[in-house]
Design a protein around this motif. Structure first.
Motif, PDB file in Angstrom:
ATOM      1  N   THR A  97      19.789 -13.432 -28.677  1.00  0.00           N
ATOM      2  CA  THR A  97      19.490 -13.237 -27.419  1.00  0.00           C
ATOM      3  C   THR A  97      18.101 -13.365 -27.230  1.00  0.00           C
ATOM      4  O   THR A  97      17.230 -13.257 -27.865  1.00  0.00           O
ATOM      5  N   VAL A  98      17.842 -14.165 -25.991  1.00  0.00           N
ATOM      6  CA  VAL A  98      16.483 -14.404 -25.635  1.00  0.00           C
ATOM      7  C   VAL A  98      16.418 -14.630 -23.866  1.00  0.00           C
ATOM      8  O   VAL A  98      17.532 -14.716 -23.371  1.00  0.00           O
ATOM      9  N   ALA A  99      15.220 -13.992 -23.084  1.00  0.00           N
ATOM     10  CA  ALA A  99      15.252 -14.291 -21.580  1.00  0.00           C
ATOM     11  C   ALA A  99      13.964 -14.470 -21.355  1.00  0.00           C
ATOM     12  O   ALA A  99      12.923 -14.371 -22.011  1.00  0.00           O
ATOM     13  N   GLY A 100      13.722 -15.139 -20.208  1.00  0.00           N
ATOM     14  CA  GLY A 100      12.372 -15.595 -19.645  1.00  0.00           C
ATOM     15  C   GLY A 100      12.403 -15.897 -18.248  1.00  0.00           C
ATOM     16  O   GLY A 100      13.441 -15.791 -17.659  1.00  0.00           O
ATOM     17  N   ILE A 101      11.277 -16.246 -17.802  1.00  0.00           N
ATOM     18  CA  ILE A 101      10.953 -17.056 -16.488  1.00  0.00           C
ATOM     19  C   ILE A 101       9.972 -18.244 -16.910  1.00  0.00           C
ATOM     20  O   ILE A 101       9.265 -18.062 -17.409  1.00  0.00           O
ATOM     21  N   GLU A 102      10.747 -19.002 -16.019  1.00  0.00           N
ATOM     22  CA  GLU A 102      10.133 -20.545 -16.106  1.00  0.00           C
ATOM     23  C   GLU A 102       9.765 -20.796 -14.932  1.00  0.00           C
ATOM     24  O   GLU A 102      10.228 -20.490 -13.757  1.00  0.00           O
ATOM     25  N   HIS A 103       8.574 -21.543 -14.769  1.00  0.00           N
ATOM     26  CA  HIS A 103       7.910 -22.140 -13.451  1.00  0.00           C
ATOM     27  C   HIS A 103       7.971 -23.446 -13.559  1.00  0.00           C
ATOM     28  O   HIS A 103       7.571 -24.156 -14.701  1.00  0.00           O
ATOM     29  N   ALA A 104       8.127 -24.450 -12.650  1.00  0.00           N
ATOM     30  CA  ALA A 104       8.215 -25.730 -12.763  1.00  0.00           C
ATOM     31  C   ALA A 104       7.566 -26.447 -11.678  1.00  0.00           C
ATOM     32  O   ALA A 104       8.000 -26.117 -10.470  1.00  0.00           O
ATOM     33  N   VAL A 105       6.568 -27.344 -11.790  1.00  0.00           N
ATOM     34  CA  VAL A 105       6.245 -28.220 -10.731  1.00  0.00           C
ATOM     35  C   VAL A 105       7.445 -29.585 -10.949  1.00  0.00           C
ATOM     36  O   VAL A 105       7.448 -30.143 -11.916  1.00  0.00           O
ATOM     37  N   ILE A 106       7.753 -29.979  -9.564  1.00  0.00           N
ATOM     38  CA  ILE A 106       8.846 -30.833  -9.392  1.00  0.00           C
ATOM     39  C   ILE A 106       8.009 -32.261  -8.875  1.00  0.00           C
ATOM     40  O   ILE A 106       7.406 -32.002  -7.640  1.00  0.00           O
ATOM     41  N   GLY A 107       7.939 -33.387  -9.453  1.00  0.00           N
ATOM     42  CA  GLY A 107       7.455 -34.399  -8.811  1.00  0.00           C
ATOM     43  C   GLY A 107       8.320 -34.993  -7.656  1.00  0.00           C
ATOM     44  O   GLY A 107       9.500 -34.685  -7.210  1.00  0.00           O
ATOM     45  N   PRO A 108       7.849 -35.865  -6.916  1.00  0.00           N
ATOM     46  CA  PRO A 108       8.448 -36.644  -5.886  1.00  0.00           C
ATOM     47  C   PRO A 108       9.859 -37.086  -6.186  1.00  0.00           C
ATOM     48  O   PRO A 108      10.759 -37.275  -5.292  1.00  0.00           O
ATOM     49  N   ASP A 109      10.047 -37.486  -7.263  1.00  0.00           N
ATOM     50  CA  ASP A 109      11.074 -38.109  -7.781  1.00  0.00           C
ATOM     51  C   ASP A 109      12.317 -37.075  -8.272  1.00  0.00           C
ATOM     52  O   ASP A 109      13.344 -37.457  -8.872  1.00  0.00           O
ATOM     53  N   GLY A 110      12.092 -35.900  -7.991  1.00  0.00           N
ATOM     54  CA  GLY A 110      12.729 -34.804  -8.513  1.00  0.00           C
ATOM     55  C   GLY A 110      12.665 -34.538 -10.034  1.00  0.00           C
ATOM     56  O   GLY A 110      13.580 -33.639 -10.576  1.00  0.00           O
ATOM     57  N   ARG A 111      11.886 -34.965 -10.812  1.00  0.00           N
ATOM     58  CA  ARG A 111      11.654 -34.792 -12.271  1.00  0.00           C
ATOM     59  C   ARG A 111      10.433 -33.573 -12.484  1.00  0.00           C
ATOM     60  O   ARG A 111       9.793 -33.414 -11.619  1.00  0.00           O
ATOM     61  N   ILE A 112      10.712 -33.023 -13.635  1.00  0.00           N
ATOM     62  CA  ILE A 112       9.659 -31.828 -14.005  1.00  0.00           C
ATOM     63  C   ILE A 112       8.561 -32.639 -14.407  1.00  0.00           C
ATOM     64  O   ILE A 112       8.577 -33.614 -15.055  1.00  0.00           O
ATOM     65  N   VAL A 113       7.423 -32.132 -13.878  1.00  0.00           N
ATOM     66  CA  VAL A 113       5.923 -32.496 -14.263  1.00  0.00           C
ATOM     67  C   VAL A 113       5.409 -31.796 -15.100  1.00  0.00           C
ATOM     68  O   VAL A 113       4.633 -31.967 -16.027  1.00  0.00           O
ATOM     69  N   GLU A 114       5.745 -30.207 -14.844  1.00  0.00           N
ATOM     70  CA  GLU A 114       5.025 -29.482 -15.515  1.00  0.00           C
ATOM     71  C   GLU A 114       6.039 -28.189 -15.555  1.00  0.00           C
ATOM     72  O   GLU A 114       6.757 -27.810 -14.601  1.00  0.00           O
ATOM     73  N   LEU A 115       6.088 -27.686 -17.013  1.00  0.00           N
ATOM     74  CA  LEU A 115       7.298 -26.508 -17.013  1.00  0.00           C
ATOM     75  C   LEU A 115       6.794 -25.500 -17.930  1.00  0.00           C
ATOM     76  O   LEU A 115       6.094 -25.783 -19.199  1.00  0.00           O
ATOM     77  N   ARG A 116       6.393 -24.375 -17.512  1.00  0.00           N
ATOM     78  CA  ARG A 116       5.827 -23.323 -18.368  1.00  0.00           C
ATOM     79  C   ARG A 116       6.790 -22.151 -18.500  1.00  0.00           C
ATOM     80  O   ARG A 116       7.356 -21.756 -17.158  1.00  0.00           O
ATOM     81  N   ASN A 117       7.022 -21.510 -19.602  1.00  0.00           N
ATOM     82  CA  ASN A 117       7.814 -20.516 -19.825  1.00  0.00           C
ATOM     83  C   ASN A 117       7.250 -19.139 -20.041  1.00  0.00           C
ATOM     84  O   ASN A 117       6.205 -19.290 -21.030  1.00  0.00           O
ATOM     85  N   THR A 118       7.525 -17.912 -19.766  1.00  0.00           N
ATOM     86  CA  THR A 118       7.084 -16.915 -20.118  1.00  0.00           C
ATOM     87  C   THR A 118       8.096 -15.840 -20.752  1.00  0.00           C
ATOM     88  O   THR A 118       9.315 -15.624 -19.831  1.00  0.00           O
ATOM     89  N   PHE A 119       8.358 -15.413 -22.251  1.00  0.00           N
ATOM     90  CA  PHE A 119       9.294 -14.919 -22.379  1.00  0.00           C
ATOM     91  C   PHE A 119       9.433 -13.315 -22.248  1.00  0.00           C
ATOM     92  O   PHE A 119       8.324 -12.763 -22.010  1.00  0.00           O
ATOM     93  N   THR A 120      10.676 -12.869 -21.535  1.00  0.00           N
ATOM     94  CA  THR A 120      10.555 -11.563 -21.321  1.00  0.00           C
ATOM     95  C   THR A 120      11.503 -10.704 -22.331  1.00  0.00           C
ATOM     96  O   THR A 120      11.365  -9.557 -22.412  1.00  0.00           O
ATOM     97  N   ARG A 121      11.961 -11.584 -22.998  1.00  0.00           N
ATOM     98  CA  ARG A 121      12.818 -10.957 -24.317  1.00  0.00           C
ATOM     99  C   ARG A 121      12.569 -12.205 -25.358  1.00  0.00           C
ATOM    100  O   ARG A 121      13.174 -13.248 -24.970  1.00  0.00           O
ATOM    101  N   ARG A 122      11.617 -11.791 -26.266  1.00  0.00           N
ATOM    102  CA  ARG A 122      11.465 -13.040 -27.142  1.00  0.00           C
ATOM    103  C   ARG A 122      13.059 -13.208 -27.933  1.00  0.00           C
ATOM    104  O   ARG A 122      13.667 -12.278 -28.105  1.00  0.00           O
TER     105      ARG A 122
END
Length: 124
Positions: A97-122
């Motif tokens: 099992t694993v868990a986390g929180i991810e934040h993403a910057v989405i470009g004007p075309d709807g695609r991910i420009v930047e994706l960063r994850n922080t594990f809350t459970r490794r």
């Protein structure tokens, strides 16, 4: 009544599970990223289409099954935030099992420009 289309991070997590189940679906997952995107799942970021492909090829090769559950929100600054949990089976038969929180910057075309994850459970 109109339903809102899924947010990019909703499509990302669903595509991750599909790519693990069917390696041919990896291109659908990779299509969610801008060509020069940055992905940082752990400590080391990877950037660009080739590096992101290599990263996710390794991810799908390591797992035989994954199932994510998540809640996605759009933050006031426009970034998408997803809180997720996952149960998975690895190629050696282990169940993790694993868990986390991810934040993403989405470009004007709807695609991910930047994706960063922080594990809350490794993974484990």
């Amino acid at each position: 009544m109109t339903e809102a289309s899924p947010l990019t991070l909703d499509r990302y997590l669903a595509a991750t599970d599909r790519a693990v189940a069917d390696k041919a679906a990896l291109d659908d997952l990779l299509g969610l990223f801008a060509p020069d995107a940055v992905v940082q799942i752990d400590d080391t970021p990877v950037q660009g289409a080739a590096a992101i492909r290599e990263f996710y090829q390794g991810f799908v090769a390591f797992h035989t099954a994954t199932k994510h559950y998540w809640n996605t929100t759009v933050l006031p600054d426009g970034r998408q935030r997803v809180e997720w949990v996952c149960a998975a089976r690895t190629i050696d038969g282990a169940v993790i099992t694993v868990a986390g929180i991810e934040h993403a910057v989405i470009g004007p075309d709807g695609r991910i420009v930047e994706l960063r994850n922080t594990f809350t459970r490794r993974p484990g």
